[in-house]
Design a protein around this motif. Sequence first.
Motif, PDB file in Angstrom:
ATOM      1  N   ALA A   1       4.830  12.965 -10.269  1.00  0.00           N
ATOM      2  CA  ALA A   1       3.551  12.700 -11.239  1.00  0.00           C
ATOM      3  C   ALA A   1       4.638  12.293 -12.760  1.00  0.00           C
ATOM      4  N   ILE A   2       3.888  11.532 -13.239  1.00  0.00           N
ATOM      5  CA  ILE A   2       4.554  10.827 -14.535  1.00  0.00           C
ATOM      6  C   ILE A   2       4.997  12.003 -15.271  1.00  0.00           C
ATOM      7  N   GLY A   3       6.184  12.070 -15.677  1.00  0.00           N
ATOM      8  CA  GLY A   3       6.772  13.298 -16.593  1.00  0.00           C
ATOM      9  C   GLY A   3       7.663  14.029 -15.685  1.00  0.00           C
TER      10      GLY A   3
ATOM     11  N   GLU B   1      19.112  14.444 -15.402  1.00  0.00           N
ATOM     12  CA  GLU B   1      18.047  14.222 -14.605  1.00  0.00           C
ATOM     13  C   GLU B   1      17.569  12.751 -14.779  1.00  0.00           C
ATOM     14  N   ALA B   2      16.552  12.618 -13.830  1.00  0.00           N
ATOM     15  CA  ALA B   2      15.617  11.174 -13.783  1.00  0.00           C
ATOM     16  C   ALA B   2      14.413  11.717 -13.971  1.00  0.00           C
ATOM     17  N   ILE B   3      13.762  10.909 -14.965  1.00  0.00           N
ATOM     18  CA  ILE B   3      12.324  11.266 -15.417  1.00  0.00           C
ATOM     19  C   ILE B   3      11.634  10.114 -14.799  1.00  0.00           C
ATOM     20  N   TYR B   4      10.257  10.411 -14.345  1.00  0.00           N
ATOM     21  CA  TYR B   4       9.224   9.293 -13.705  1.00  0.00           C
ATOM     22  C   TYR B   4       8.429   9.050 -14.872  1.00  0.00           C
ATOM     23  N   VAL B   5       8.434   7.673 -15.031  1.00  0.00           N
ATOM     24  CA  VAL B   5       7.608   7.342 -16.182  1.00  0.00           C
ATOM     25  C   VAL B   5       6.333   6.352 -15.923  1.00  0.00           C
ATOM     26  N   GLU B   6       6.682   5.935 -14.711  1.00  0.00           N
ATOM     27  CA  GLU B   6       5.364   5.472 -14.027  1.00  0.00           C
ATOM     28  C   GLU B   6       5.024   5.438 -12.511  1.00  0.00           C
TER      29      GLU B   6
ATOM     30  N   LYS C   1       0.813  -1.072  -0.146  1.00  0.00           N
ATOM     31  CA  LYS C   1      -0.096  -0.102   0.044  1.00  0.00           C
ATOM     32  C   LYS C   1       0.838   1.154   0.208  1.00  0.00           C
ATOM     33  N   GLU C   2       2.148   1.048  -0.538  1.00  0.00           N
ATOM     34  CA  GLU C   2       3.125   2.133  -0.734  1.00  0.00           C
ATOM     35  C   GLU C   2       3.158   2.715  -2.086  1.00  0.00           C
ATOM     36  N   ALA C   3       3.554   3.856  -2.341  1.00  0.00           N
ATOM     37  CA  ALA C   3       3.609   4.245  -3.825  1.00  0.00           C
ATOM     38  C   ALA C   3       4.901   3.508  -4.311  1.00  0.00           C
ATOM     39  N   VAL C   4       4.632   3.105  -5.728  1.00  0.00           N
ATOM     40  CA  VAL C   4       5.664   2.454  -6.310  1.00  0.00           C
ATOM     41  C   VAL C   4       6.065   3.179  -7.569  1.00  0.00           C
ATOM     42  N   ILE C   5       7.484   3.536  -7.924  1.00  0.00           N
ATOM     43  CA  ILE C   5       7.919   4.431  -8.846  1.00  0.00           C
ATOM     44  C   ILE C   5       8.742   3.924  -9.495  1.00  0.00           C
ATOM     45  N   LEU C   6       8.883   4.018 -10.983  1.00  0.00           N
ATOM     46  CA  LEU C   6       9.642   3.918 -12.147  1.00  0.00           C
ATOM     47  C   LEU C   6      10.386   4.993 -12.597  1.00  0.00           C
ATOM     48  N   ALA C   7      11.663   5.131 -12.657  1.00  0.00           N
ATOM     49  CA  ALA C   7      12.307   6.187 -13.156  1.00  0.00           C
ATOM     50  C   ALA C   7      13.329   5.673 -14.222  1.00  0.00           C
ATOM     51  N   ILE C   8      13.715   6.588 -15.231  1.00  0.00           N
ATOM     52  CA  ILE C   8      14.796   6.420 -16.121  1.00  0.00           C
ATOM     53  C   ILE C   8      15.605   7.564 -16.349  1.00  0.00           C
ATOM     54  N   ARG C   9      17.013   7.496 -16.818  1.00  0.00           N
ATOM     55  CA  ARG C   9      17.591   8.697 -16.906  1.00  0.00           C
ATOM     56  C   ARG C   9      17.385   9.717 -18.070  1.00  0.00           C
ATOM     57  N   ASP C  10      17.278  10.986 -17.621  1.00  0.00           N
ATOM     58  CA  ASP C  10      17.235  11.793 -19.112  1.00  0.00           C
ATOM     59  C   ASP C  10      18.317  12.906 -18.885  1.00  0.00           C
ATOM     60  N   GLY C  11      19.452  12.546 -19.433  1.00  0.00           N
ATOM     61  CA  GLY C  11      20.734  13.347 -19.268  1.00  0.00           C
ATOM     62  C   GLY C  11      21.072  13.560 -17.652  1.00  0.00           C
TER      63      GLY C  11
END
Length: 252
Positions: free
Chosen positions: A126-128, A108-113, A96-106
């Motif tokens: 938020a996503i993006g 920075e890291a960008i959250y994609v899910e 019941k905790e938030a689960v986050i997926l991020a990728i590298r963008d230069g």
Amino acid sequence: MMNKNKTVVRSMDILNLFIDHTELSFHEIIKLSEIPKTSVYRMLQTLEEIGFIKKGADDNYRLDMLFLKFGHLVSNRLDVRKIAYPIMQGIHKDFKEAVILAIRDGKEAIYVEIINEKQKVRINTAIGHKSPLYVGACPRAIFSFLPEYEINVFLESVELESYAEGTITDMEKLFKRIKQERQQGFSISHSELENHISAVAAPIYNHLGEVVAAMGIAGFEANYQGGNIDIFVGELLKATIEISRQLGYEQP
């Protein structure tokens, strides 16, 4: 769509030829594209200058590394998100905790899910949304596991800024944290991006052994103390190892 830029459209027509051909001569491009010779010459020069195509010693044109890099990035991002999503749903259902997926963008890291439907505490991510690589568990789970020379180059070019009361703004402390995270295999943060929010995160690798993403579990900091961290980390590492395996990564 109306008002298409003719030069851009024609350039894409040329690039699309390489979907079915690994290499093409100047005259083959003219014949296949049916674009006037002078226009083809001009567009090939531009495409070569910006790194989309390369002219070889045999005078044939091929896709250059920049174009291939973009294709590789898109492939990685789509595959990671697709593979990770059902695994993220399972973790969210269990904790019941938030689960986050991020990728590298230069730099920075960008959250994609992000999945946080069942969590009582709202996470202001938020996503993006983007975060500097050195701030927060998910971004640093990418950053800490990059090759050392990339880490050093990045840190030499960045000024550490504060985003919340727990942000690491001292370079020596940040180096120490990175070293610790590399040894333990995961990252943890307390009030780094948002006050009173904690997170744990671990890196995800592709078939080349490169860090392409990170998955994190985040929530109210009171839940990220003592034994709870061990439980979160245990499930997180199982999840990221499985995602990495599905991306073709083989553990050494």
